[in-house]
Motif scaffolding. Sequence first.
Motif, mmCIF file in Angstrom:
data_model
loop_
_atom_site.group_PDB
_atom_site.id
_atom_site.type_symbol
_atom_site.label_atom_id
_atom_site.label_comp_id
_atom_site.label_asym_id
_atom_site.label_seq_id
_atom_site.Cartn_x
_atom_site.Cartn_y
_atom_site.Cartn_z
ATOM 1 N N MET A 20 0.865 -1.199 0.000
ATOM 2 C CA MET A 20 0.000 0.000 0.000
ATOM 3 C C MET A 20 0.892 1.237 0.000
ATOM 4 S SD MET A 20 -3.136 1.014 0.087
ATOM 5 C CE MET A 20 -3.940 2.591 0.278
ATOM 6 N N HIS A 21 0.644 2.123 -0.919
ATOM 7 C CA HIS A 21 1.424 3.356 -0.976
ATOM 8 C C HIS A 21 0.503 4.535 -0.711
ATOM 9 C CE1 HIS A 21 4.977 1.293 -2.384
ATOM 10 N NE2 HIS A 21 4.225 0.644 -3.250
ATOM 11 N N ASN A 22 0.796 5.259 0.328
ATOM 12 C CA ASN A 22 0.002 6.417 0.712
ATOM 13 C C ASN A 22 0.480 7.615 -0.099
ATOM 14 O OD1 ASN A 22 -1.110 8.645 1.987
ATOM 15 N ND2 ASN A 22 -0.964 7.730 4.018
ATOM 16 N N THR A 23 -0.378 8.120 -0.959
ATOM 17 C CA THR A 23 0.017 9.260 -1.796
ATOM 18 C C THR A 23 -0.319 10.594 -1.149
ATOM 19 O OG1 THR A 23 -2.116 9.166 -2.946
ATOM 20 C CG2 THR A 23 -0.289 7.925 -3.905
ATOM 21 N N ASP A 24 -0.852 10.567 0.058
ATOM 22 C CA ASP A 24 -1.184 11.818 0.742
ATOM 23 C C ASP A 24 0.068 12.392 1.392
ATOM 24 O OD1 ASP A 24 -3.985 11.575 0.243
ATOM 25 O OD2 ASP A 24 -4.057 10.057 1.799
ATOM 26 N N ASP A 25 0.400 13.592 1.050
ATOM 27 C CA ASP A 25 1.519 14.295 1.664
ATOM 28 C C ASP A 25 1.022 15.709 1.934
ATOM 29 O OD1 ASP A 25 5.055 14.696 0.846
ATOM 30 O OD2 ASP A 25 3.897 15.187 2.617
ATOM 31 N N THR A 26 0.219 15.841 2.962
ATOM 32 C CA THR A 26 -0.559 17.049 3.161
ATOM 33 C C THR A 26 0.285 18.186 3.712
ATOM 34 O OG1 THR A 26 -1.192 16.276 5.368
ATOM 35 C CG2 THR A 26 -2.671 15.757 3.555
ATOM 36 N N ALA A 27 -0.167 19.386 3.425
ATOM 37 C CA ALA A 27 0.435 20.571 4.021
ATOM 38 C C ALA A 27 -0.046 20.689 5.472
ATOM 39 C CB ALA A 27 0.022 21.806 3.228
ATOM 40 N N PRO A 28 0.676 21.407 6.302
ATOM 41 C CA PRO A 28 0.202 21.626 7.678
ATOM 42 C C PRO A 28 -1.212 22.206 7.682
ATOM 43 C CG PRO A 28 2.459 22.384 7.436
ATOM 44 C CD PRO A 28 1.988 22.032 6.058
ATOM 45 N N THR A 29 -2.012 21.759 8.635
ATOM 46 C CA THR A 29 -3.424 22.154 8.712
ATOM 47 C C THR A 29 -3.765 22.593 10.132
ATOM 48 O OG1 THR A 29 -3.979 20.521 7.021
ATOM 49 C CG2 THR A 29 -5.796 21.409 8.313
ATOM 50 N N HIS A 30 -4.388 23.718 10.264
ATOM 51 C CA HIS A 30 -4.814 24.185 11.580
ATOM 52 C C HIS A 30 -6.091 23.464 11.996
ATOM 53 C CE1 HIS A 30 -5.841 26.783 14.940
ATOM 54 N NE2 HIS A 30 -7.066 26.846 14.438
ATOM 55 N N TYR A 31 -6.119 23.032 13.244
ATOM 56 C CA TYR A 31 -7.333 22.437 13.811
ATOM 57 C C TYR A 31 -7.691 23.149 15.108
ATOM 58 C CZ TYR A 31 -6.587 18.690 10.465
ATOM 59 O OH TYR A 31 -6.410 17.982 9.302
ATOM 60 N N ASP A 32 -8.992 23.348 15.300
ATOM 61 C CA ASP A 32 -9.476 23.987 16.524
ATOM 62 C C ASP A 32 -9.729 22.979 17.631
ATOM 63 O OD1 ASP A 32 -9.590 26.594 15.357
ATOM 64 O OD2 ASP A 32 -11.475 26.034 14.373
ATOM 65 N N ALA A 33 -10.031 21.721 17.261
ATOM 66 C CA ALA A 33 -10.392 20.721 18.267
ATOM 67 C C ALA A 33 -10.313 19.330 17.659
ATOM 68 C CB ALA A 33 -11.798 20.973 18.803
ATOM 69 N N ILE A 34 -10.275 18.343 18.530
ATOM 70 C CA ILE A 34 -10.324 16.931 18.160
ATOM 71 C C ILE A 34 -11.737 16.418 18.415
ATOM 72 C CG2 ILE A 34 -9.480 14.621 18.737
ATOM 73 C CD1 ILE A 34 -6.861 15.982 19.680
ATOM 74 N N LEU A 35 -12.269 15.635 17.486
ATOM 75 C CA LEU A 35 -13.569 15.001 17.669
ATOM 76 C C LEU A 35 -13.369 13.501 17.822
ATOM 77 C CD1 LEU A 35 -16.629 14.761 17.684
ATOM 78 C CD2 LEU A 35 -16.613 14.924 15.189
ATOM 79 N N LEU A 36 -13.615 12.985 19.016
ATOM 80 C CA LEU A 36 -13.561 11.551 19.274
ATOM 81 C C LEU A 36 -14.892 10.951 18.834
ATOM 82 C CD1 LEU A 36 -12.019 9.138 20.516
ATOM 83 C CD2 LEU A 36 -13.079 9.726 22.712
ATOM 84 N N ALA A 37 -14.853 10.139 17.776
ATOM 85 C CA ALA A 37 -16.073 9.584 17.192
ATOM 86 C C ALA A 37 -16.225 8.127 17.607
ATOM 87 C CB ALA A 37 -16.021 9.697 15.669
ATOM 88 N N GLY A 38 -17.229 7.856 18.448
ATOM 89 C CA GLY A 38 -17.432 6.518 18.975
ATOM 90 C C GLY A 38 -18.626 5.813 18.356
ATOM 91 N N PHE A 39 -18.755 4.547 18.684
ATOM 92 C CA PHE A 39 -19.877 3.736 18.210
ATOM 93 C C PHE A 39 -21.123 4.004 19.049
ATOM 94 C CE2 PHE A 39 -22.387 -0.176 17.928
ATOM 95 C CZ PHE A 39 -22.393 -0.408 16.564
ATOM 96 N N GLY A 40 -20.934 4.149 20.359
ATOM 97 C CA GLY A 40 -22.055 4.374 21.264
ATOM 98 C C GLY A 40 -22.611 3.082 21.816
ATOM 99 N N GLY A 41 -23.286 3.183 22.948
ATOM 100 C CA GLY A 41 -23.870 2.006 23.565
ATOM 101 C C GLY A 41 -24.903 2.382 24.601
#
Length: 386
Positions: A1-22
Amino acid sequence: MHNTDDTAPTHYDAILLAGFGGPEGQDDVIPFLRNVTRGRGIPEERLEEVATHYRHFGGVSPINDHNRQLKAALEAELKRRGIDLPVLWGNRNWAPYLSEAIEEAERRGFRSLIAIATSAYSSYSSCRQYREDLWGALDSSGTHGTITIDKVRQFFDHPGFVTPFIDGVDEAIAACEVDFGAAGLADEVEVLFATHSIPTADAERSGPRDLDFGHGGAYAAQHNAVAEVVMLAVEQRRAERANAEPLAPVPWQLVYQSRSGAPSTPWLEPDINDAIAELPAAGRRRVIVVPLGFVSDHMEVMWDLDNEARETAEQSGLSMIRVATPGTNRDYVSGLVDLVLERRDGVPVAERPAMTTLGPWPDVCRPACCENARLGFKPALAGIAP
């Protein structure tokens, strides 16, 4: 597998933890299961059958508590590193929902989020469905064009996820060496790497369409690759303990659990209980079960492994050791933060860690990746359309 993504730096305001729920109470169980199976035509009697697993534990799945603990651990790791990124949390199938997390982001003025899905592998249910639900959360909150959401890459072979399994299997093997002796371990013990079974048709469509991963698609290939890495590392540690004395490798196999749906629909096999029942004929006396497909001890681990698989082992005259999931293991939590920083800092692909030859996995999913032929395509974030 070759990852062709070589992204530029990106600003983020927050992290979103995405769960399945229960569910978190008896009254939640059936509504929760209806959410999970919506659109799949699962009969109510089948939901009632699955509900008994939750009712056995008071109607409470441990998954929400695990995510609360993971959220707190991420916040502590970010603080330790001096990184100012708040952590939001939302689920696909139960409160707090992803849409609620998006609404919170809007209230707090967050416009650019990086999502961590609590699933490491590639398939419809473990990746694309998260991306579809993230799109849906933006849609239902009316924040398309206002809030953007990227997603960390699938992290099945990231050291943060794999290392806890290496440590756990090694600890189990070391205990077996005490009981059976190091030299004879290959005859007495077998390691079963367990993951959630999925329909064979979904498995075959997992991963990018322009690559051939063989039977089981990327989903099976990723699990097999990680299991091999784990066992190679463990065998190296065994050799070090034995002072280079030649040791036969401990046998292992990938097995599946928790299948559902119509019996006529093919799902990935072998089932873990069938595999365990065959071990005595091979002379095995102990089975080590590794929940390789899971990030925490939720219901499929507590019921299907700690209850059903253990019962099958006992009926087969085998003792059983169940290895821990990553949970809030320090390596795992640190690895998740590292995945966020990859995107924030635009780390070149060549510098991204991956413990198998399949990775590092792309940041952005390719067209038709992990499609669901039964449900058709829905809009999804973090991918190339559709």
